[in-house]
Design a protein around this motif. Structure first.
Motif, PDB file in Angstrom:
ATOM      1  N   GLU A   1      40.582  31.584  55.389  1.00 17.27           N
ATOM      2  CA  GLU A   1      40.224  30.159  55.443  1.00 17.27           C
ATOM      3  C   GLU A   1      39.937  29.595  54.057  1.00 17.27           C
ATOM      4  O   GLU A   1      40.185  28.420  53.802  1.00 17.27           O
ATOM      5  CB  GLU A   1      39.017  29.964  56.360  1.00 17.27           C
TER       6      GLU A   1
ATOM      7  N   HIS B   1      33.439  40.506  51.366  1.00 17.43           N
ATOM      8  CA  HIS B   1      34.814  40.020  51.447  1.00 17.43           C
ATOM      9  C   HIS B   1      35.768  41.078  50.883  1.00 17.43           C
ATOM     10  O   HIS B   1      35.382  41.909  50.057  1.00 17.43           O
ATOM     11  CB  HIS B   1      35.003  38.664  50.749  1.00 17.43           C
TER      12      HIS B   1
ATOM     13  N   CYS C   1      34.798  26.305  54.906  1.00 16.62           N
ATOM     14  CA  CYS C   1      35.891  27.272  54.975  1.00 16.62           C
ATOM     15  C   CYS C   1      35.505  28.652  54.464  1.00 16.62           C
ATOM     16  O   CYS C   1      36.373  29.476  54.171  1.00 16.62           O
ATOM     17  CB  CYS C   1      37.114  26.752  54.227  1.00 16.62           C
ATOM     18  N   THR C   2      34.202  28.922  54.343  1.00 17.47           N
ATOM     19  CA  THR C   2      33.747  30.236  53.903  1.00 17.47           C
ATOM     20  C   THR C   2      32.790  30.816  54.937  1.00 17.47           C
ATOM     21  O   THR C   2      32.133  30.071  55.673  1.00 17.47           O
ATOM     22  CB  THR C   2      33.011  30.147  52.549  1.00 17.47           C
ATOM     23  N   ALA C   3      32.702  32.129  54.976  1.00 16.76           N
ATOM     24  CA  ALA C   3      31.800  32.772  55.930  1.00 16.76           C
ATOM     25  C   ALA C   3      30.347  32.401  55.637  1.00 16.76           C
ATOM     26  O   ALA C   3      29.577  32.057  56.555  1.00 16.76           O
ATOM     27  CB  ALA C   3      31.987  34.286  55.885  1.00 16.76           C
TER      28      ALA C   3
ATOM     29  N   THR D   1      42.489  27.790  57.088  1.00 11.77           N
ATOM     30  CA  THR D   1      41.441  26.769  57.009  1.00 11.77           C
ATOM     31  C   THR D   1      41.404  25.920  58.274  1.00 11.77           C
ATOM     32  O   THR D   1      42.436  25.396  58.712  1.00 11.77           O
ATOM     33  CB  THR D   1      41.659  25.837  55.803  1.00 11.77           C
TER      34      THR D   1
ATOM     35  N   ASP E   1      35.453  34.567  58.014  1.00 13.30           N
ATOM     36  CA  ASP E   1      36.438  33.816  57.228  1.00 13.30           C
ATOM     37  C   ASP E   1      37.742  34.606  57.305  1.00 13.30           C
ATOM     38  O   ASP E   1      37.852  35.689  56.723  1.00 13.30           O
ATOM     39  CB  ASP E   1      35.955  33.670  55.787  1.00 13.30           C
TER      40      ASP E   1
END
Length: 259
Positions: A202, A228, A145-147, A177, A199
Motif C-alpha cells: 500500500e 516491514h 497507506c502504512t501499517a 493503496t 500494509d
C-alpha cells in the motif's frame, strides 16, 4: 518548590507553573480541548486561561484544531515529547527490546509516533539482509497507506476519524493503496477489532508490513511497533505469524514508558 506544590494541591497553581500545567492537561486529554473545558480543572480566571492559551499558541507549543476553537499539541510540544522519549537511558532499554524482536523475526523493526501529518520514525533496528527498505529515523510516512498509520487511525474517536477521511486526498502510492474512503474505513474498523494493522503493498511496491500499538497508562496509543519486509522474503501471510512477537515487545515498551 514544596510551597508551590502545596498551593497547587489546594487548587492554586503558582504563576510560574501555570503554562506547564496547562500543557500537561492538554497532553493528558489526548484530544483537542477548548479553554472552557479546562477552566474548572485549572481553576483559573477566564482571561488568564485565554492568555495562557494564546501564549502557548504563539510560541508553537499549542496549535488550533480545524474547528478554530480547540487546541492540541503544537510542533514544539511534539518535538519536546519526541526528545524526552529519546532520552539516553530510556532509549538504551527501548533499543534492546527493539533489537530483540527484530532478531527474532529477522527483519527491520521500527517505532513510529503520530505527528500532525503522518507517522514519524523514532527508532529502528535494521535487518542483516543486504536487501532492505530504507526508511531512516525522522522519516514521515502517511497515515492512510502504512501499517503504523492505519494502526493510529484505528485509535481515533469516530468523529475525528470521519473528519480525517473527509478532508484527506488518498493518492495511490503503490499497487495496493486503498484510495476509496469507504473501503479504507472498513479496513480501519477491521484493524481496531483485530488489534494490529497491515500494509500489503500500500505504501511501497513489493513491501509488506504489520504494526501493533504501544499504549500509555490510560490505554491510549502513543506510538507503534512495526515490522516491514520485501515480498521476496515475506508476504503478509508469513509476517502475520509474528504478530504475537510484536505484541509481546509492544507490551514491554508500554511498561517502559509507563514506569
Amino acid at each position: 518548590m514544596p510551597d508551590d506544590y502545596a498551593h497547587q494541591q489546594q487548587g492554586q497553581i503558582p504563576t510560574n507553573l501555570r503554562l506547564l500545567v496547562l500543557l500537561e492537561e492538554v497532553a493528558k486529554a489526548g484530544v483537542p480541548v477548548t479553554p472552557t473545558a479546562l477552566k474548572d480543572v485549572l481553576n483559573l480566571p477566564k482571561p488568564t486561561l485565554h492568555r495562557l492559551f494564546n501564549t502557548a499558541e504563539a510560541e508553537g507549543f499549542l496549535q488550533k484544531d480545524i474547528d478554530g476553537r480547540s487546541y492540541g499539541p503544537g510542533p514544539r510540544l511534539r518535538q519536546l515529547s519526541l526528545r524526552t522519549a529519546s532520552s539516553q537511558r530510556m532509549r538504551t532499554v527501548r533499543l534492546a527490546i527493539l533489537r530483540s524482536v527484530a532478531d527474532k523475526i529477522g527483519e527491520t523493526c521500527n517505532i513510529a509516533t503520530p505527528d500532525r501529518d503522518g507517522m514519524t520514525y523514532l527508532d529502528r533496528v535494521e535487518t542483516h539482509w543486504p536487501l532492505r527498505i530504507q526508511l531512516p529515523i525522522g522519516t514521515q510516512v502517511p497515515f492512510y497507506c502504512t501499517a503504523s498509520g492505519k494502526m493510529y487511525l484505528s485509535s481515533l474517536r469516530p468523529a475525528y476519524l470521519e473528519r480525517y477521511l473527509a478532508a484527506t486526498t488518498f493518492d495511490p502510492r503503490a499497487p495496493g493503496t486503498i484510495v476509496d474512503k469507504t473501503a479504507l474505513k472498513a479496513e480501519i474498523d477491521a484493524t481496531r477489532k483485530r488489534g494490529y494493522a497491515t500494509d500489503d503493498q500500500e505504501f511501497m511496491d513489493d513491501m509488506a508490513a504489520i504494526a501493533v500499538p504501544i499504549l500509555d497508562d490510560q490505554d491510549r496509543l502513543v506510538s507503534t511497533l512495526s515490522v516491514h519486509a520485501p515480498l521476496q522474503r515475506h508476504d503478509l501471510t508469513s509476517l502475520r505469524q509474528h504478530v504475537g512477537d510484536l505484541q509481546t515487545a509492544a507490551q514491554e515498551l508500554s511498561i517502559l514508558i509507563q514506569s
